[in-house]
Design a protein around this motif. Structure first.
Motif, PDB file in Angstrom:
ATOM      1  N   UNK A   1      34.155  38.897  46.030  1.00 65.46           N
ATOM      2  CA  UNK A   1      35.092  39.763  46.742  1.00 65.46           C
ATOM      3  C   UNK A   1      35.484  39.203  48.103  1.00 65.46           C
ATOM      4  N   UNK A   2      34.596  38.417  48.701  1.00 67.88           N
ATOM      5  CA  UNK A   2      34.906  37.831  50.006  1.00 67.88           C
ATOM      6  C   UNK A   2      36.188  37.018  49.973  1.00 67.88           C
ATOM      7  N   UNK A   3      36.496  36.463  48.812  1.00 66.08           N
ATOM      8  CA  UNK A   3      37.686  35.630  48.691  1.00 66.08           C
ATOM      9  C   UNK A   3      38.974  36.450  48.713  1.00 66.08           C
ATOM     10  N   UNK A   4      38.854  37.771  48.614  1.00 70.02           N
ATOM     11  CA  UNK A   4      40.029  38.626  48.756  1.00 70.02           C
ATOM     12  C   UNK A   4      40.235  39.004  50.222  1.00 70.02           C
TER      13      UNK A   4
ATOM     14  N   UNK B   1      32.263  32.137  42.869  1.00 68.01           N
ATOM     15  CA  UNK B   1      33.092  31.820  44.027  1.00 68.01           C
ATOM     16  C   UNK B   1      34.387  31.137  43.621  1.00 68.01           C
ATOM     17  N   UNK B   2      34.317  30.255  42.623  1.00 66.61           N
ATOM     18  CA  UNK B   2      35.532  29.587  42.152  1.00 66.61           C
ATOM     19  C   UNK B   2      36.518  30.597  41.580  1.00 66.61           C
ATOM     20  N   UNK B   3      36.004  31.522  40.770  1.00 67.02           N
ATOM     21  CA  UNK B   3      36.870  32.554  40.206  1.00 67.02           C
ATOM     22  C   UNK B   3      37.443  33.436  41.307  1.00 67.02           C
ATOM     23  N   UNK B   4      36.590  33.838  42.224  1.00 73.01           N
ATOM     24  CA  UNK B   4      37.051  34.685  43.322  1.00 73.01           C
ATOM     25  C   UNK B   4      38.095  33.999  44.172  1.00 73.01           C
ATOM     26  N   UNK B   5      37.900  32.692  44.418  1.00 74.24           N
ATOM     27  CA  UNK B   5      38.872  31.949  45.208  1.00 74.24           C
ATOM     28  C   UNK B   5      40.230  31.895  44.534  1.00 74.24           C
ATOM     29  N   UNK B   6      40.229  31.633  43.215  1.00 75.10           N
ATOM     30  CA  UNK B   6      41.490  31.546  42.476  1.00 75.10           C
ATOM     31  C   UNK B   6      42.188  32.905  42.422  1.00 75.10           C
ATOM     32  N   UNK B   7      41.430  33.950  42.106  1.00 78.44           N
ATOM     33  CA  UNK B   7      42.025  35.289  42.003  1.00 78.44           C
ATOM     34  C   UNK B   7      42.482  35.776  43.378  1.00 78.44           C
ATOM     35  N   UNK B   8      41.623  35.577  44.382  1.00 77.29           N
ATOM     36  CA  UNK B   8      41.969  36.035  45.722  1.00 77.29           C
ATOM     37  C   UNK B   8      43.210  35.355  46.255  1.00 77.29           C
ATOM     38  N   UNK B   9      43.304  34.038  46.063  1.00 77.17           N
ATOM     39  CA  UNK B   9      44.477  33.297  46.527  1.00 77.17           C
ATOM     40  C   UNK B   9      45.746  33.828  45.883  1.00 77.17           C
ATOM     41  N   UNK B  10      45.686  34.060  44.568  1.00 75.96           N
ATOM     42  CA  UNK B  10      46.865  34.539  43.841  1.00 75.96           C
ATOM     43  C   UNK B  10      47.262  35.934  44.286  1.00 75.96           C
ATOM     44  N   UNK B  11      46.284  36.822  44.396  1.00 75.87           N
ATOM     45  CA  UNK B  11      46.576  38.204  44.777  1.00 75.87           C
ATOM     46  C   UNK B  11      47.221  38.259  46.160  1.00 75.87           C
TER      47      UNK B  11
END
Length: 479
Positions: A294-297, A421-431
């Motif tokens: 979630x931090x990546x959001x 973290x990789x998944x969160x980074x990709x999803x967060x960046x896109x969102x």
């Protein structure tokens, strides 16, 4: 025995010291070497982001084609990360760390001498393979050499490159590309990486875990391939592709199917696969991993949205925005000097993370209420508070991940967390990118559009506080 170990380490023989028994002086040396290795990898990523437009001019290519220089790097990273735990146990974390740095070094040299966009993309993939294991290996080594009692201070030092590199990267990248050439975005890595390789071989001890047997190739293909496909699918909307486009939908569906196949296969297997899902039964591990995702959001909104705010709404260049972000870096540095020792002595990581998220929320709220991007003392104070909050929110989670797990589970836990973290980074960046595109294009002004996205970032920070409530409030269990 302890006196002999201390004496050996102070004479430069720390490689012979058992894990967790190095002197404080040797631990500081190890922490600095690891931090420098992580820093150069992150710095490279941020500098390349600045250099993308230079690729289009030099190679006479479109921005979409040049973007593959970043996409190839990201996909190569994602495909190899799941094998980190196995490799660390099979060969030793330090050996793998040095090997990864060596591959990254070779990739950097090749990128700096690329003769076409195709060759640059291929060499960026080599770079990504080298960088893939660096961050999880860094954390595995910290646990091995520091032990539970001194892990907090070292983990805090490890958080520095994660928080500082995105701040100064645009400044350095802008100066290199503007004054010299895009090639220096890669050649800058060479002397730093070479230094880290030499120091790692001399200063960091290597230890192997229990023999993990043969690498689960099928598991690596399903997990690594699925992760890469999902991340590729998420990367396309961030570049402006419609979410309904086949280039988005097909990779996403393929990735989900591969990950589901991996999950079903792992559930039926008698032994853990490349990612050990049984770790999620541990409350502290699950909470820490959820926060990492979630931090990546929310925290992505702090690290990336704020510089964009000053650039797009305030008319600053990359260097100008980077200079303003120094205030956040100073806050991070101040917090890091204190948070590690607090984790090791006071040991209430739950409170530290919640306080950190509160400070980040206060900073984001300040920007959400700002009607212009004119630099003023209030915004600088908000950046300083955010810097402290970022360190408080990130550093304890690196420790609580292993709070109640046995030492033998550290490589597997680190690998699972890295995948998250990789998944969160990709999803967060896109969102965040989609939100920015929507609100900036529909708002009456650029600043108003950024205000709306900042409110979303604040909501993500509040959501992150929920799993933080489940973090431990006591000292790590000795096991």
């Amino acid at each position: 025995m302890s006196e002999e170990i201390t004496a050996a380490s102070t004479k430069g023989e720390s490689r012979d010291a058992p894990a967790g028994q190095l002197s404080d002086r040797s631990l500081i040396g190890v922490a600095l070497v690891l931090a420098l290795g992580a820093f150069v990898a992150l710095l490279d990523t941020t500098i390349v982001g600045v250099a993308l437009h230079s690729f289009t001019g030099y190679f006479n290519a479109s921005l979409a084609d040049a973007q593959w220089a970043s996409t190839a790097y990201l996909l190569a990273m994602s495909s190899v990360i799941p094998a980190t735990g196995w490799a660390a146990q099979r060969f030793g974390a330090t050996v793998c760390w040095t090997a990864s740095l060596s591959v990254f070094l070779v990739g950097s040299i090749l990128c700096g001498t690329a003769w076409s966009l195709g060759s640059l993309i291929a060499f960026r993939a080599v770079q990504g393979l080298g960088a893939s294991m660096l961050f999880p290996l860094m954390r595995i080594i910290v646990v091995e050499v520091a032990g539970r009692e001194r892990m907090g201070q070292m983990m805090s030092t490890m958080a520095v490159p994660l928080l500082v590199a995105p701040v100064i990267g645009p400044v350095i990248g802008g100066a290199l590309v503007q004054e010299f050439s895009w090639r220096w975005a890669f050649l800058l890595n060479v002397p730093i990486t070479l230094t880290v390789i030499v120091l790692s071989a001399l200063r960091i001890p290597n230890s192997k875990g229990q023999a993990p047997g043969h690498l689960d190739i099928v598991g690596l293909l399903t997990m690594g391939g699925g992760l890469s496909a999902v991340i590729y699918g998420f990367s396309k909307p961030a570049e402006g592709t419609s979410v309904a486009d086949a280039s988005v939908v097909l990779p996403m569906v393929a990735g989900v199917l591969l990950l589901a196949t991996h999950g079903v296969r792992a559930a039926r297997a008698r032994t853990a696969g490349v990612v050990d899902f049984s770790l999620f039964r541990d409350r502290s591990f699950s909470a820490s991993t959820t926060i990492s995702l979630l931090n990546n959001f929310g925290l992505y909104g702090v690290v990336v949205l704020v510089p964009l705010f000053f650039q797009q709404a305030g008319g600053k260049g990359p260097m100008g925005a980077g200079v303003i972000m120094v205030a956040q870096g100073v806050g991070t540095a101040v917090a890091v000097l204190l948070v590690g020792r607090v984790i090791d002595t006071k040991s209430n990581p739950r409170a530290l993370v919640l306080i950190g998220l509160l400070l980040v929320a206060v900073g984001i709220t300040t920007f959400a209420l700002a009607d212009s991007a004119v630099t003023n003392p209030l915004l600088l104070a908000a950046l300083f508070a955010q810097g402290i909050g970022l360190a408080l929110a990130a550093s304890p989670v690196m420790v609580t991940l292993y709070h109640s797990l046995p030492v033998t589970s550290v490589p597997a836990a680190t690998t699972a967390n890295a995948v998250s973290q990789q998944l969160g980074g990709a999803i967060g960046t896109t969102v965040v990118a989609l939100l920015l595109q929507h609100y900036v294009s529909s708002a009456e002004g650029v600043a108003a559009g950024f205000q709306s996205v900042f409110w979303w970032a604040l909501a993500f920070v509040v959501i992150t506080a929920v799993p933080a409530l489940f973090l431990p409030a006591g000292r790590p269990q000795q096991s």
